[in-house]
Design an enzyme around this catalytic site. Structure first.
Site, PDB file in Angstrom:
ATOM      1  N   GLU A 163       7.984  71.689 -21.958  1.00  0.00           N
ATOM      2  CA  GLU A 163       8.873  72.534 -21.151  1.00  0.00           C
ATOM      3  C   GLU A 163       9.296  73.850 -21.819  1.00  0.00           C
ATOM      4  OE1 GLU A 163      12.030  69.894 -19.901  1.00  0.00           O
ATOM      5  OE2 GLU A 163      10.665  68.734 -18.669  1.00  0.00           O
ATOM      6  N   GLU A 169       3.513  63.312 -15.285  1.00  0.00           N
ATOM      7  CA  GLU A 169       4.778  62.616 -14.962  1.00  0.00           C
ATOM      8  C   GLU A 169       5.013  62.556 -13.459  1.00  0.00           C
ATOM      9  OE1 GLU A 169       8.112  64.257 -17.132  1.00  0.00           O
ATOM     10  OE2 GLU A 169       6.932  64.547 -18.944  1.00  0.00           O
TER      11      GLU A 169
HETATM   12  C1  XIL Z   1      13.331  61.687 -18.795  1.00  0.00           C
HETATM   13  C2  XIL Z   1      13.347  60.182 -18.803  1.00  0.00           C
HETATM   14  O1  XIL Z   1      12.752  59.709 -17.638  1.00  0.00           O
HETATM   15  C3  XIL Z   1      14.759  59.707 -18.917  1.00  0.00           C
HETATM   16  O2  XIL Z   1      14.774  58.309 -19.057  1.00  0.00           O
HETATM   17  C4  XIL Z   1      15.418  60.353 -20.124  1.00  0.00           C
HETATM   18  O3  XIL Z   1      16.723  60.017 -20.202  1.00  0.00           O
HETATM   19  C5  XIL Z   1      15.351  61.861 -20.023  1.00  0.00           C
HETATM   20  O4  XIL Z   1      14.021  62.220 -19.900  1.00  0.00           O
HETATM   21  N1  XIL Z   1      10.495  65.821 -18.128  1.00  0.00           N
HETATM   22  C6  XIL Z   1      10.061  65.162 -19.238  1.00  0.00           C
HETATM   23  C7  XIL Z   1      10.482  63.767 -19.448  1.00  0.00           C
HETATM   24  O5  XIL Z   1       9.226  65.666 -19.985  1.00  0.00           O
HETATM   25  O6  XIL Z   1      10.588  63.452 -20.820  1.00  0.00           O
HETATM   26  C8  XIL Z   1      11.767  63.461 -18.745  1.00  0.00           C
HETATM   27  O7  XIL Z   1      12.011  62.077 -18.867  1.00  0.00           O
HETATM   28  C9  XIL Z   1      11.679  63.868 -17.301  1.00  0.00           C
HETATM   29  C10 XIL Z   1      11.444  65.340 -17.175  1.00  0.00           C
END
Ligand code: XIL
Length: 354
Positions: free
Chosen positions: A155, A262
């Site tokens: 990110e 994701e």
């Molecule tokens: C999120 C997880 O799903 C949660 O459990 C945690 O508390 C915070 O992070 N982008 C990402 C992930 O790269 O690591 C994030 O995951 C969601 C958004």
């Protein structure tokens, strides 16, 4: 997943009773082949180590996926939770299970703007850089040979798509500097892992997608050993048709492996005065996820790194744990009971064409 591990699972009986319970609560699921058996590339899911103790989760994972990404426990926030030492119990457990089950492990994430600010506070120039290098060397070095890939920088693009995000990393090591350094250090620590730059809203916000592409171009030109491009694909189901296809095609133009890293697609109503029915929103969701699956399938085979959802069952989703959730969101590919849904059938249909 293998038979020995299945027999070794202490909660196997629990799995059977859980299935019975769900079987009475749910209509018969449509017959959908396991995603990993139809897709000509790995199918992934996020995993929390606690889910490895949930027999229903384990059974579904064994059936459907052949790659796992630690959802939280391989992040800096977890590993650096105790001052002065690194915590690896949960990520080690996930890595061991992947090895025992013959499932690929994708590492997530080494450097992320939202983490590490406290742990690195008080370090200046040279000490900061040394601690940065040491963290990557320790973590990527520990999992060398145990995972296939890393999200090295997560990110980096500003929320509105206008340039790069300001963070403790960029302030200490430079806007592009911290990324180039992270990729170089990761390559030193694990020369065989595919090293990804990963971000979100790239399909949802074309300006952010464009900035991501320009950033990749610049970093590659500067010599950063970027080996793959990750699009998180937390999809906004409202976006116009075609936007996802365009982004995936543009990512593909670099010739590098692409990871849908994701995927989820919330049904949540963000706007007031939104009177669409749930059925309409499910249709919209299916159209966008199918568009993503088709765009991914259109990439050359060697560039299809993996297609990963951010959890297996709707009830596993991080969106269900967020304060704005109404308890009814259905953002993932399997329902709360682990059954396939029409969305799963549609995605399996697309992957099965390959
Ligand atoms: C999120 C997880 O799903 C949660 O459990 C945690 O508390 C915070 O992070 N982008 C990402 C992930 O790269 O690591 C994030 O995951 C969601 C958004």
């Amino acid at each position: 997943m293998n038979r020995r591990a299945l027999l070794a699972a202490p909660l196997a009986l629990g799995a059977l009773s859980a299935c019975d319970r769900f079987a009475t609560a749910q209509p018969a699921p449509p017959s959908v082949p396991p995603l990993k058996s139809v897709a000509p590339f790995p199918i992934g899911s996020a995993v929390m180590s606690g889910q490895l103790d949930d027999p229903a989760w384990v059974a579904l994972a064994r059936q459907q996926v052949n790659q796992l990404t630690p959802e939280w426990e391989m992040k800096m926030e977890y590993i650096l939770q105790s001052p002065g030492r690194m915590t690896f119990d949960a990520p080690d457990r996930i890595a061991d299970v992947c090895a025992a089950e013959g499932v690929r492990l994708h590492g997530h994430a080494l450097i992320w703007y939202s983490q590490g600010e406290q742990a690195f506070a008080g370090l200046d120039g040279r000490a900061f850089a040394a601690a940065f290098d040491r963290y990557i060397a320790e973590v990527a070095g520990r999992y060398r040979g145990k995972l296939v890939s890393w999200d090295v920088v997560n990110e980096p693009i500003a929320e509105d798509g206008n340039g790069l995000r300001d963070s403790h990393w960029s302030r200490a090591l430079g806007d592009d500097g911290y990324m180039i350094r992270a990729f170089e250090q990761a390559r030193l620590a694990d020369p065989d892992a595919v090293l990804f730059l990963n971000d979100y809203n790239l399909e949802n916000n074309p300006a952010k997608g464009a900035t991501f592409l320009r950033t990749v171009e610049r970093l590659l030109k500067a010599g950063a050993p970027i080996g793959g491009l990750g699009t998180q694909s937390h999809l906004d189901i409202e976006i116009p048709a075609g936007q996802i296809t365009t982004l995936i095609r543009e990512l593909g133009a670099f010739g590098l492996p692409v990871h849908v890293s994701e995927l989820d697609a919330s049904l949540r109503r963000e706007r007031r005065g939104d009177f669409r029915s749930r059925v309409q929103r499910l249709e919209q969701q299916q159209a966008r996820v199918v568009e993503l699956a088709e765009a991914f399938m259109s990439l050359p085979a060697r560039q299809r790194f993996a297609f990963t959802a951010w959890g297996l069952r709707d009830s596993d989703s991080w969106l269900r744990r967020d304060g704005r959730d109404d308890g009814k969101d259905q953002p993932l590919l399997f329902d709360d009971a682990g059954q396939a849904k029409p969305l799963t059938a549609a995605v399996a249909g697309v992957f099965g064409r390959g």
